[in-house]
Design an enzyme around this catalytic site. Structure first.
Site, PDB file in Angstrom:
ATOM      1  N   LYS A  54     -11.110   4.435   3.856  1.00 24.17           N
ATOM      2  CA  LYS A  54     -10.195   4.637   2.733  1.00 24.17           C
ATOM      3  C   LYS A  54     -10.943   4.616   1.400  1.00 24.17           C
ATOM      4  O   LYS A  54     -10.676   5.434   0.517  1.00 24.17           O
ATOM      5  CB  LYS A  54      -9.095   3.573   2.753  1.00 24.17           C
ATOM      6  CG  LYS A  54      -8.095   3.772   3.887  1.00 24.17           C
ATOM      7  CD  LYS A  54      -7.177   2.584   4.085  1.00 24.17           C
ATOM      8  CE  LYS A  54      -6.259   2.807   5.275  1.00 24.17           C
ATOM      9  NZ  LYS A  54      -5.408   1.636   5.576  1.00 24.17           N
ATOM     10  N   GLN A 100      -4.558  -4.343   3.839  1.00 25.73           N
ATOM     11  CA  GLN A 100      -4.835  -3.829   5.182  1.00 25.73           C
ATOM     12  C   GLN A 100      -4.214  -4.739   6.233  1.00 25.73           C
ATOM     13  O   GLN A 100      -4.422  -5.943   6.234  1.00 25.73           O
ATOM     14  CB  GLN A 100      -6.349  -3.724   5.396  1.00 25.73           C
ATOM     15  CG  GLN A 100      -6.745  -3.172   6.744  1.00 25.73           C
ATOM     16  CD  GLN A 100      -6.317  -1.730   6.935  1.00 25.73           C
ATOM     17  OE1 GLN A 100      -6.451  -0.910   6.029  1.00 25.73           O
ATOM     18  NE2 GLN A 100      -5.801  -1.421   8.112  1.00 25.73           N
ATOM     19  N   ASP A 123       1.384   2.275   0.417  1.00 25.47           N
ATOM     20  CA  ASP A 123       1.588   2.391   1.862  1.00 25.47           C
ATOM     21  C   ASP A 123       3.009   2.843   2.180  1.00 25.47           C
ATOM     22  O   ASP A 123       3.283   3.335   3.269  1.00 25.47           O
ATOM     23  CB  ASP A 123       1.329   1.044   2.539  1.00 25.47           C
ATOM     24  CG  ASP A 123      -0.041   0.973   3.211  1.00 25.47           C
ATOM     25  OD1 ASP A 123      -0.586   2.039   3.553  1.00 25.47           O
ATOM     26  OD2 ASP A 123      -0.546  -0.150   3.395  1.00 25.47           O
TER      27      ASP A 123
END
Length: 289
Positions: A54, A100, A123
């Protein structure tokens, strides 16, 4: 017939070129590029790989990520993590926040997700953003379902009235995927571990989205001729190879379109994260052009 492959890697690369140009324009106009804060708690090997990927994706298109990244030890307390999120929520140079998953067991993931400013929830997991999608007023959208919708756009098929079956009802994929397909006008069935006669549901589907995390769960011969198959599953075989939830070889002989694993949904998920960060940046600065 043999299915046409929905090459997520190639489609994502094209979308990232567009994002790179947009970021350059925004940075020139506003004096800074969008900023994404990435938080990793613990030393989970898979999570470390995901975070590195990422960060690299951010740097490749001009997003600011490295200076906001946070790597925390596994024993980090929930309170400390919440404090860090509060600081990032208040930081005007941070447009997106990503924690995460999974987090260590002593940390409640739902509490963490709800602590993130919905306007920085790139997200797309916050109940506010999922609720906006349910109300047909999407804001920041869950990345994997959003990426699946971009893949479906590539087929050129009008989704209105299409029979769509989603296998898997998780908060990350299945449920928001159902909302996305409803928004697009499809007729949606969500199958899950309590569903009886899964084969019957699959056999009538024009669109199958497999997201249960069970290799080979969806048999190729179940797939309706000329259906579209989006395989979200990522399963590690004993031989080290990645496979999806769909029997690819047999399904590809029947479908009109199918995603490979790997190289299908995965690259699109990260691309939608980048897209969400740019969207959040524009919202924060009131840039509607």
């Amino acid at each position: 017939m043999t299915a046409r492959i929905l090459d997520g890697k190639a489609i994502a690369a094209r979308l990232r070129l567009d994002l790179k140009a947009e970021i350059a324009r925004l940075a020139d106009k506003h004096g800074r590029a969008p900023g994404l804060a990435v938080i990793l708690v613990g030393e989970d090997a898979a999570s470390q790989v995901y975070v590195r990927n990422k960060k690299k994706a951010c740097l490749d298109i001009g997003l600011i990520s490295e200076e906001f990244s946070q790597t925390l030890p596994a024993q980090t307390s929930q309170q400390h993590l919440l404090g860090l999120i509060a600081e990032l929520n208040a930081n005007p140079k941070v447009d997106g926040i990503l924690v995460q998953m999974p987090v260590p067991e002593h940390i409640d993931p739902e509490t963490i997700i709800e602590a993130i400013d919905p306007g920085k929830d790139v997200d797309g997991f916050h109940p506010y953003n999922v609720g906006r999608l349910a109300a047909r007023m999407p804001a920041l959208r869950s990345c994997t379902p959003y990426g699946c919708m971009k893949l479906l756009e590539e087929t050129g098929v009008d989704l209105h009235g299409q029979e769509a079956v989603i296998v898997g009802a998780s908060n990350i994929v299945g449920r928001p995927m159902a909302l996305e397909l409803l928004l697009a006008g499809a007729t949606v069935t969500v199958a899950h571990k309590f569903t009886r006669n899964l084969q019957e549901h699959i056999e009538r589907a024009d669109i199958v989205v497999a997201a249960a995390g069970k290799p080979g769960l969806v048999r190729g011969e179940w797939i309706k001729k000329d259906a579209i198959v989006i395989d979200v599953g990522i399963n590690h075989g004993n031989d080290g190879k990645l496979t999806g939830d769909v029997e690819f070889e047999s399904a590809a002989q029947r479908t009109a379109w199918i995603t490979p694993v790997p190289g299908g949904v995965g690259p699109m998920t990260i691309t939608m994260l980048l897209s969400n960060t740019v969207q959040a940046f524009r919202e924060h600065l009131g840039d509607n052009q």
